[in-house]
Design a protein around this motif. Sequence first.
Motif, short mmCIF file in Angstrom:
data_model
loop_
_atom_site.label_atom_id
_atom_site.label_comp_id
_atom_site.label_asym_id
_atom_site.label_seq_id
_atom_site.Cartn_x
_atom_site.Cartn_y
_atom_site.Cartn_z
N GLY A 120 -46.51 39.72 20.27
CA GLY A 120 -46.21 38.37 21.03
C GLY A 120 -46.55 37.21 19.88
O GLY A 120 -46.23 36.11 20.28
N ARG A 121 -47.19 37.52 19.12
CA ARG A 121 -47.55 36.38 17.76
C ARG A 121 -46.24 35.96 17.11
O ARG A 121 -46.14 34.79 16.72
CB ARG A 121 -48.39 36.81 16.81
N VAL A 122 -45.16 36.77 17.31
CA VAL A 122 -43.92 36.36 16.54
C VAL A 122 -43.04 36.20 17.64
O VAL A 122 -43.05 36.65 18.97
CB VAL A 122 -43.23 37.40 15.47
N GLY A 123 -41.67 35.86 17.17
CA GLY A 123 -40.61 35.74 18.10
C GLY A 123 -40.64 34.46 18.75
O GLY A 123 -40.29 34.21 19.66
N ARG A 124 -41.66 33.36 18.18
CA ARG A 124 -41.79 32.13 18.87
C ARG A 124 -41.01 31.06 18.29
O ARG A 124 -40.96 29.76 18.84
CB ARG A 124 -43.48 31.81 18.60
N GLY A 125 -40.37 31.25 17.43
CA GLY A 125 -39.35 30.31 16.97
C GLY A 125 -37.91 30.64 16.85
O GLY A 125 -37.69 31.55 17.88
N ALA A 126 -36.92 30.06 16.28
CA ALA A 126 -35.55 30.21 16.51
C ALA A 126 -35.07 31.39 15.88
O ALA A 126 -33.91 32.11 16.10
CB ALA A 126 -34.83 28.94 16.19
N GLU A 127 -36.00 31.99 14.76
CA GLU A 127 -35.36 32.77 13.98
C GLU A 127 -35.63 34.21 14.67
O GLU A 127 -36.61 34.63 15.39
CB GLU A 127 -36.00 33.02 12.62
N GLN A 128 -34.68 35.15 14.02
CA GLN A 128 -34.90 36.64 14.39
C GLN A 128 -36.35 37.15 14.01
O GLN A 128 -36.78 36.89 12.67
CB GLN A 128 -33.82 37.66 13.89
N SER A 129 -37.20 37.57 14.72
CA SER A 129 -38.26 38.08 14.52
C SER A 129 -38.53 39.86 14.17
O SER A 129 -37.61 40.29 14.90
CB SER A 129 -39.39 37.68 15.30
N TYR A 130 -39.63 40.16 13.80
CA TYR A 130 -39.73 41.75 13.45
C TYR A 130 -40.96 42.20 13.57
O TYR A 130 -41.85 41.40 13.37
CB TYR A 130 -39.18 42.09 11.84
N CYS A 131 -41.12 43.28 14.09
CA CYS A 131 -42.48 43.84 14.16
C CYS A 131 -42.33 45.14 13.63
O CYS A 131 -41.50 46.04 14.09
CB CYS A 131 -42.87 44.09 15.75
N ILE A 132 -43.30 45.49 12.60
CA ILE A 132 -43.13 46.68 12.17
C ILE A 132 -44.52 47.55 12.14
O ILE A 132 -45.50 47.23 11.90
CB ILE A 132 -42.99 46.51 10.39
N LEU A 133 -44.50 48.54 12.86
CA LEU A 133 -45.57 49.56 13.15
C LEU A 133 -45.90 50.56 12.05
O LEU A 133 -44.95 51.59 12.00
CB LEU A 133 -45.52 50.27 14.59
N MET A 134 -46.98 50.29 11.24
CA MET A 134 -47.16 51.34 10.25
C MET A 134 -48.17 52.33 10.60
O MET A 134 -48.97 52.10 11.13
CB MET A 134 -47.65 50.55 9.03
N THR A 135 -47.69 53.55 10.21
CA THR A 135 -48.71 54.80 10.55
C THR A 135 -48.61 56.07 9.78
O THR A 135 -47.83 55.93 8.58
CB THR A 135 -48.44 55.44 12.25
N SER A 136 -49.86 56.60 9.70
CA SER A 136 -49.65 57.89 9.00
C SER A 136 -48.81 58.80 9.79
O SER A 136 -48.21 58.68 10.60
CB SER A 136 -51.23 58.33 8.82
N HIS A 137 -48.67 60.18 9.13
CA HIS A 137 -47.76 61.29 9.78
C HIS A 137 -48.67 61.69 10.75
O HIS A 137 -47.95 62.39 11.75
CB HIS A 137 -47.36 62.08 8.57
N LYS A 138 -50.07 61.74 10.86
CA LYS A 138 -50.63 62.48 12.04
C LYS A 138 -50.71 61.54 13.10
O LYS A 138 -51.52 60.71 12.92
CB LYS A 138 -51.96 62.75 11.30
N LEU A 139 -50.08 62.11 14.39
CA LEU A 139 -50.03 61.16 15.27
C LEU A 139 -50.13 61.96 16.47
O LEU A 139 -49.55 63.08 16.95
CB LEU A 139 -48.54 60.44 15.51
N SER A 140 -51.23 61.57 17.33
CA SER A 140 -51.31 62.36 18.47
C SER A 140 -49.95 62.07 19.68
O SER A 140 -49.39 61.25 19.49
CB SER A 140 -52.54 61.87 19.22
N ALA A 141 -49.90 62.97 20.55
CA ALA A 141 -49.00 62.67 21.41
C ALA A 141 -48.97 61.45 22.18
O ALA A 141 -47.82 60.66 22.16
CB ALA A 141 -48.79 63.96 22.74
N ASP A 142 -50.02 61.03 22.50
CA ASP A 142 -50.27 59.66 23.19
C ASP A 142 -49.86 58.52 22.27
O ASP A 142 -49.16 57.53 22.56
CB ASP A 142 -51.60 59.40 23.62
N ALA A 143 -50.22 58.77 20.88
CA ALA A 143 -49.76 57.81 19.90
C ALA A 143 -48.42 57.69 19.92
O ALA A 143 -47.60 56.46 19.61
CB ALA A 143 -50.43 57.78 18.72
N LYS A 144 -47.77 58.71 20.00
CA LYS A 144 -46.38 58.88 19.61
C LYS A 144 -45.58 57.80 20.94
O LYS A 144 -44.64 57.26 20.64
CB LYS A 144 -45.88 60.22 19.74
N THR A 145 -46.20 58.42 21.99
CA THR A 145 -45.49 57.54 23.23
C THR A 145 -45.74 56.24 23.18
O THR A 145 -44.90 55.29 23.50
CB THR A 145 -46.30 58.25 24.73
#
Length: 701
Positions: free
Chosen positions: A583-608
Amino acid sequence: MNANFLQTPIDYLKGVGPNRADLLKKELGIHTFQDLLNLFPNRYLDRTQYYKIAQLQQTNAEVQIIGKITHIKTVEQKRGKRLVATFMDETGSMELVWFRGQKWIRENLKLNVPYVIFGKTNYFNGSFSMPHPEMELLEAHEKSIRSAMQPVYPSTEKLANSGITNRVINSLMQQLFLESKNAFAETLSKPLLEQIKLVSKKEALFNIHFPKSQAHLAQAQYRLKFEELFYIQLQLIRKNLIHKSKIKGYTFDKIGDNFNTFFSDHLPFKLTEAQKRVIKEIRNDLGSNAQMNRLLQGDVGSGKTIVALMSMLIAIDNGFQACLMAPTEILSVQHYNGLIEMCNKLNTSIELLTGSTKTSKRKEIHEKLENGALNILIGTHALLEDKVKFKNLGLAIVDEQHRFGVEQRSKLWHKNEYPPHVLVMTATPIPRTLAMSIYGDLDISVIDELPPGRKDIKTVHRFDANRLKVFRFIRDEISKGRQVYIVYPLIQESETMDYKDLMDGYESIVREFPQPKYQVSILHGQMKPADKDYEMNRFVKGETQIMVATTVIEVGVNVPNASVMIIESAERFGLSQLHQLRGRVGRGAEQSYCILMTSHKLSADAKTRLETMVRTSDGFEIAEVDLKLRGPGDMMGTQQSGVLNLRIADIVKDSEILKIARSYAAQTLKGDPNLTSEENIPIKNTYAQLVKYRNIWNYIS
Ligand code: ADP
Ligand code: MG
């Protein structure tokens, strides 16, 4: 059945000696007959079938067999002793095995008498065995209250080892029903029972403990869940009504110069329908003579600030002061600057008070507060200091309420001779059903609409291995004049390690984005307030393009030109935090992006969590997923989870029943606020009992 019977100490039940009483109290919190009655089974087993030993199959299903013990021996093993009994019926023999509680079992088992045994079987070396079977003498089994569905009660290892098996609990329950003659008083009114088609309390209690069939069980469960939720809601709604009738508030019946001038001449944008509706709700509260106690829910960016301002202007127009409290220095400063700008054409005086306000300034503020020259005070916890005395505080607004405990709220409350109206704003959407239970005693307003023209934030999930591509993307965005947040987790238990991650990250970003072409800001909790402000301001002014930060920036910070949010180790964040950060981005007129960086090890909950973020930006939908993943207790933090310690209902799974219970509770109180009518006598009595004997419904105050 009179209530005193149910309050009898459990020690007095036949079959409960001092030892058992002690264990029941310590292990299950059972002190009285009532407590035992309310020990509801976790699950039920179907015990309509009997098997012969020769028929046994190699499945993990639980089976029931009739036979006799012919022999018992103790077998020494490397890893301790075990007790082994030979069990026979007319078709064959098998072994019963115990690893724990052997002394008790050895002393109590009878040889060559028919037993009914029940449990899972193991198959080894051509023969079957059953570890820790449930057992009952056939004679007793035949005499016991017959139920096709065998209840399984909550237990603990200690109970099991002390011989208080499920069987024992079951027979105590039977004893209790015997002594009570099943004469349990009705706890709901006749009209309720008829309208919702509920079975009687007597029937429900009998069938929850001794269900005759699935259908009987379902009816019993429905009735008891309804009742549990009904009384919680009854108490919450009643509290709200009493509050309204007892706690008088200042009546702000004037809509004066400040409000009108602002509304007609200085509105910076057209209000959304949702904002208008909420302002109307607040105006109604302020104009009644009851004290407002309202929660305003609105997703990040939904525009709560202007609602706060316009509410404060109403207070000022009626000759009162207002304050706005935020959880951090940065946020307070931002609110202050924003409000100053919006009010610059108005005749209002606004000041900011935080931990870093200079002593001389502080003194000035204290004076102006006390003599009434100051209209609006904005700040952090500093507002709660004893020295801060308002001349006439009429409205207190708390932003981002989840950061404040109840105690702190009530401290604000007691600043004045009469309590000010209170508006609590939160950007953490709470699923409706949960809000009903936790904030059921507050009035709730929701801004469910974002200001027009907001572009959806494009959200993607990327693995660490793709970092170079992500850097390229950042470079492109910066070249278009945009700014970028890069956020690192900071989770208390491992603060030093997190801190190192952040610093390493910062250094690699500075290497990747070298000066003088790029300027990188850094912001974290261990910095001095002045340094934080400095860095934040550089970013706000656009002097730096990248802000490397911890979740300090999570709440409220508004930089419309920032269009990229990169969240490092995103798998370590909770859903609501990810949503807040995005929610910190997308406050202006421009197209905004959110990139979620993770390692390959993900729990089922994290994937959800990651999939949910990529799929939707609806805060309420995200909150629903969060509730399902984490459960209500975790979601609300421990101090409030007491509310959610329900005996039989489940706030998530039984949300439909909850809604019905709430509406019937409201309806009941509306027709009969003090529950004095003849038909509501059972409700009045039950309510009084609940309040008197047990703090079962352990709400926030
Ligand atoms: P939050 O609910 O997260 O506190 P803010 O009050 O900070 O949201 O508002 C977010 C942004 O949206 C601000 O820049 C604000 O000026 C703008 N805004 C709020 N309401 C409207 C509206 N009705 N039309 C256009 N922009 C609005
Ligand atoms: Mg805000």
